[in-house]
Write a protein that holds these residues in place. Structure first.
Motif, PDB file in Angstrom:
ATOM      1  N   GLU A  33       0.730  -1.170  -0.427  1.00  0.00           N
ATOM      2  CA  GLU A  33      -0.026  -0.065   0.169  1.00  0.00           C
ATOM      3  C   GLU A  33       0.945   1.270   0.361  1.00  0.00           C
ATOM      4  N   MET A  34       2.469   1.089   0.550  1.00  0.00           N
ATOM      5  CA  MET A  34       2.956   1.897   0.280  1.00  0.00           C
ATOM      6  C   MET A  34       3.574   2.728  -1.159  1.00  0.00           C
ATOM      7  N   LYS A  35       3.497   4.451  -1.179  1.00  0.00           N
ATOM      8  CA  LYS A  35       4.202   4.883  -2.233  1.00  0.00           C
ATOM      9  C   LYS A  35       5.344   5.500  -2.360  1.00  0.00           C
ATOM     10  N   LEU A  36       6.150   5.664  -2.884  1.00  0.00           N
ATOM     11  CA  LEU A  36       6.945   5.971  -3.140  1.00  0.00           C
ATOM     12  C   LEU A  36       7.658   6.737  -4.434  1.00  0.00           C
ATOM     13  N   LEU A  37       7.911   7.956  -3.927  1.00  0.00           N
ATOM     14  CA  LEU A  37       8.824   8.763  -5.044  1.00  0.00           C
ATOM     15  C   LEU A  37      10.473   8.704  -4.887  1.00  0.00           C
ATOM     16  N   ILE A  38      11.330   8.294  -6.158  1.00  0.00           N
ATOM     17  CA  ILE A  38      12.922   8.171  -5.733  1.00  0.00           C
ATOM     18  C   ILE A  38      13.559   9.306  -7.298  1.00  0.00           C
ATOM     19  N   ASP A  39      13.655  10.898  -6.772  1.00  0.00           N
ATOM     20  CA  ASP A  39      14.016  11.604  -7.845  1.00  0.00           C
ATOM     21  C   ASP A  39      13.704  12.013  -8.249  1.00  0.00           C
ATOM     22  N   THR A  40      13.032  13.125  -8.964  1.00  0.00           N
ATOM     23  CA  THR A  40      12.181  14.289  -9.672  1.00  0.00           C
ATOM     24  C   THR A  40      13.039  14.687 -11.436  1.00  0.00           C
ATOM     25  N   GLY A  41      13.460  13.510 -11.404  1.00  0.00           N
ATOM     26  CA  GLY A  41      14.534  14.524 -13.010  1.00  0.00           C
ATOM     27  C   GLY A  41      14.875  15.802 -13.674  1.00  0.00           C
ATOM     28  N   GLU A  42      14.632  16.095 -13.961  1.00  0.00           N
ATOM     29  CA  GLU A  42      15.047  17.698 -14.606  1.00  0.00           C
ATOM     30  C   GLU A  42      13.959  18.889 -14.457  1.00  0.00           C
ATOM     31  N   VAL A  55       0.157   6.808 -13.891  1.00  0.00           N
ATOM     32  CA  VAL A  55       0.796   7.057 -12.184  1.00  0.00           C
ATOM     33  C   VAL A  55      -0.466   8.090 -11.395  1.00  0.00           C
ATOM     34  N   ASN A  56      -0.458   7.655 -10.570  1.00  0.00           N
ATOM     35  CA  ASN A  56      -1.126   8.572  -9.658  1.00  0.00           C
ATOM     36  C   ASN A  56      -0.289   9.742  -8.160  1.00  0.00           C
ATOM     37  N   LEU A  57       0.324  10.743  -8.738  1.00  0.00           N
ATOM     38  CA  LEU A  57       1.485  11.023  -8.204  1.00  0.00           C
ATOM     39  C   LEU A  57       0.935  11.732  -6.428  1.00  0.00           C
ATOM     40  N   ASN A  58      -1.010  11.999  -6.387  1.00  0.00           N
ATOM     41  CA  ASN A  58      -1.193  12.835  -5.467  1.00  0.00           C
ATOM     42  C   ASN A  58      -1.461  12.037  -3.958  1.00  0.00           C
ATOM     43  N   ASN A  59      -1.216  10.745  -4.032  1.00  0.00           N
ATOM     44  CA  ASN A  59      -0.646   9.810  -2.503  1.00  0.00           C
ATOM     45  C   ASN A  59       0.657   9.855  -2.405  1.00  0.00           C
ATOM     46  N   LEU A  60       1.674  10.098  -2.754  1.00  0.00           N
ATOM     47  CA  LEU A  60       2.443   9.917  -2.253  1.00  0.00           C
ATOM     48  C   LEU A  60       3.166   9.894  -0.888  1.00  0.00           C
ATOM     49  N   ASP A  61       3.071   8.608  -0.607  1.00  0.00           N
ATOM     50  CA  ASP A  61       3.435   9.242   0.857  1.00  0.00           C
ATOM     51  C   ASP A  61       5.386   9.612   1.564  1.00  0.00           C
ATOM     52  N   TYR A  62       6.549   8.986   0.893  1.00  0.00           N
ATOM     53  CA  TYR A  62       7.706   9.044   0.841  1.00  0.00           C
ATOM     54  C   TYR A  62       8.194  10.041  -0.480  1.00  0.00           C
ATOM     55  N   VAL A  63       8.852  10.931  -0.952  1.00  0.00           N
ATOM     56  CA  VAL A  63       9.945  11.428  -1.801  1.00  0.00           C
ATOM     57  C   VAL A  63      11.382  11.010  -1.847  1.00  0.00           C
ATOM     58  N   LEU A  64      11.821  10.182  -1.901  1.00  0.00           N
ATOM     59  CA  LEU A  64      13.338  10.583  -2.137  1.00  0.00           C
ATOM     60  C   LEU A  64      14.443  10.715  -2.420  1.00  0.00           C
ATOM     61  N   LEU A  65      15.343  12.088  -2.250  1.00  0.00           N
ATOM     62  CA  LEU A  65      16.231  12.779  -3.313  1.00  0.00           C
ATOM     63  C   LEU A  65      17.761  12.102  -3.293  1.00  0.00           C
ATOM     64  N   SER A  66      18.073  11.577  -4.323  1.00  0.00           N
ATOM     65  CA  SER A  66      19.399  10.508  -4.122  1.00  0.00           C
ATOM     66  C   SER A  66      20.970  11.226  -3.758  1.00  0.00           C
ATOM     67  N   HIS A  67      20.527  12.612  -4.530  1.00  0.00           N
ATOM     68  CA  HIS A  67      21.473  13.474  -4.499  1.00  0.00           C
ATOM     69  C   HIS A  67      21.570  14.657  -5.145  1.00  0.00           C
ATOM     70  N   GLY A  68      21.491  15.830  -4.406  1.00  0.00           N
ATOM     71  CA  GLY A  68      21.862  17.610  -5.417  1.00  0.00           C
ATOM     72  C   GLY A  68      21.992  17.804  -6.371  1.00  0.00           C
ATOM     73  N   HIS A  69      21.576  16.706  -7.477  1.00  0.00           N
ATOM     74  CA  HIS A  69      22.552  17.222  -8.331  1.00  0.00           C
ATOM     75  C   HIS A  69      21.094  17.159  -8.858  1.00  0.00           C
ATOM     76  N   TYR A  70      20.689  18.707 -10.058  1.00  0.00           N
ATOM     77  CA  TYR A  70      19.512  18.882 -10.647  1.00  0.00           C
ATOM     78  C   TYR A  70      18.817  17.716 -11.643  1.00  0.00           C
ATOM     79  N   ASP A  71      19.537  16.694 -11.908  1.00  0.00           N
ATOM     80  CA  ASP A  71      18.590  15.898 -13.169  1.00  0.00           C
ATOM     81  C   ASP A  71      18.452  14.840 -12.763  1.00  0.00           C
ATOM     82  N   HIS A  72      18.035  14.702 -10.833  1.00  0.00           N
ATOM     83  CA  HIS A  72      17.583  14.285 -10.231  1.00  0.00           C
ATOM     84  C   HIS A  72      16.938  15.032  -9.423  1.00  0.00           C
TER      85      HIS A  72
END
Length: 281
Positions: A33-42, A55-72
């Motif tokens: 039942e858990m929904k996660l997003l890893i990184d958000t592209g450029e 894909v419904n992004l309105n019900n995200l439980d967690y967002v993870l950003l793998s590192h601080g580069h613009y393409d992520h």
């Protein structure tokens, strides 16, 4: 427990050429039942692809950003504008360092986040900074940081820097994090760019958890690797008997061809729109 990983955007086009692609990465993960997003592209175009892929992004439980580069992290503000902030954000402790790439002598180009800590606070986004080595989201999902150096062949690219007090200092990527999901066959690990070395990341995870690696998905930053590093990386995958190697983004054509040649059916090119489903028992 079962899970599904949808690659919302990546460097290369989807098989049917109907989705946006760009130099970047964004992954949507459903674990029960858990929904996660890893990184958000450029650019944020991953949101358009999510709509096309239903894909419904309105019900995200967690967002993870793998590192601080613009393409992520480049599409993060568009995500917030699109869905508001019902999700919890997990990032490395040093995500908001100002990051640069050295493009020629004394010429540094900004390659960091298009937002700062103030933006997170202004939008009331709950945020966790990864200070610990291992954090359990639940009993089957963990976030890992503070990776150790475990070999003599993986090095951080010397073109990357952080700016601090007016000085440019080599970036050792202390902000890099990865996700690991428990399966009956071992851990399925999801990475962004693996700037600190994909083998360093995986070996750190093995040491800390005592569990084998079943699968790996994401970018490996082998694009700049020489023949020796590629060969030793492939040997590591063989030694660990990793069953699924779903690579893309910053892996590079040379490394991709070598991995495909040496590891055959275990390798999968994880392009835009690709879906991987793992049924865990």
């Amino acid at each position: 427990m079962s899970f599904k990983i949808t690659t919302l955007i990546e460097n290369n086009a989807d098989d049917n050429n109907i989705l946006f692609n760009e130099h970047g990465l964004s992954l949507y993960i459903e674990i029960d039942e858990m929904k996660l997003l890893i990184d958000t592209g450029e650019s944020g175009d991953f949101i358009k692809n999510a709509e096309k892929l239903k894909v419904n992004l309105n019900n995200l439980d967690y967002v993870l950003l793998s590192h601080g580069h613009y393409d992520h992290t480049g599409g993060f503000k568009r995500l917030v504008e699109k869905v508001g902030n019902p999700f919890k954000l997990i990032v490395g402790e040093k995500l908001f360092y100002d990051k640069y790439a050295l493009v020629e002598t004394e010429n540094y180009r900004f390659v960091g986040n298009p937002f700062d800590k103030d933006y997170i606070e202004q939008n009331n986004i709950p945020i966790k900074y990864m200070k610990e080595d291992l954090f359990y989201i639940n009993e089957n999902i963990m976030v890992i940081s503070n990776f150790e150096k475990n070999n003599d062949y993986e090095f951080v690219n010397k073109m990357f820097y952080i700016e601090k007090d007016g000085k440019y200092i080599p970036d050792n990527f202390p902000d890099e994090i990865a996700l690991a999901i428990k399966t009956e066959k071992g851990l399925f690990v999801i990475v962004g760019c693996s700037h600190v070395g994909i083998c360093n990341i995986l070996e750190t995870i093995v040491k800390r958890t005592g569990m084998p690696i079943y699968g790996v998905l994401g970018g490996t930053h082998l694009i700049e690797a020489d023949e020796t590093r590629i060969e030793k990386t492939i040997n590591y995958f063989k030694e660990k008997d990793i069953s699924i190697l779903a690579f893309s983004h910053c892996t590079g054509e040379k490394a991709t061809e070598k991995i495909k040649e040496k590891l055959g059916e275990k390798y999968l090119y994880n392009n835009t729109g690709n879906i991987i489903e793992i049924n865990n028992g």
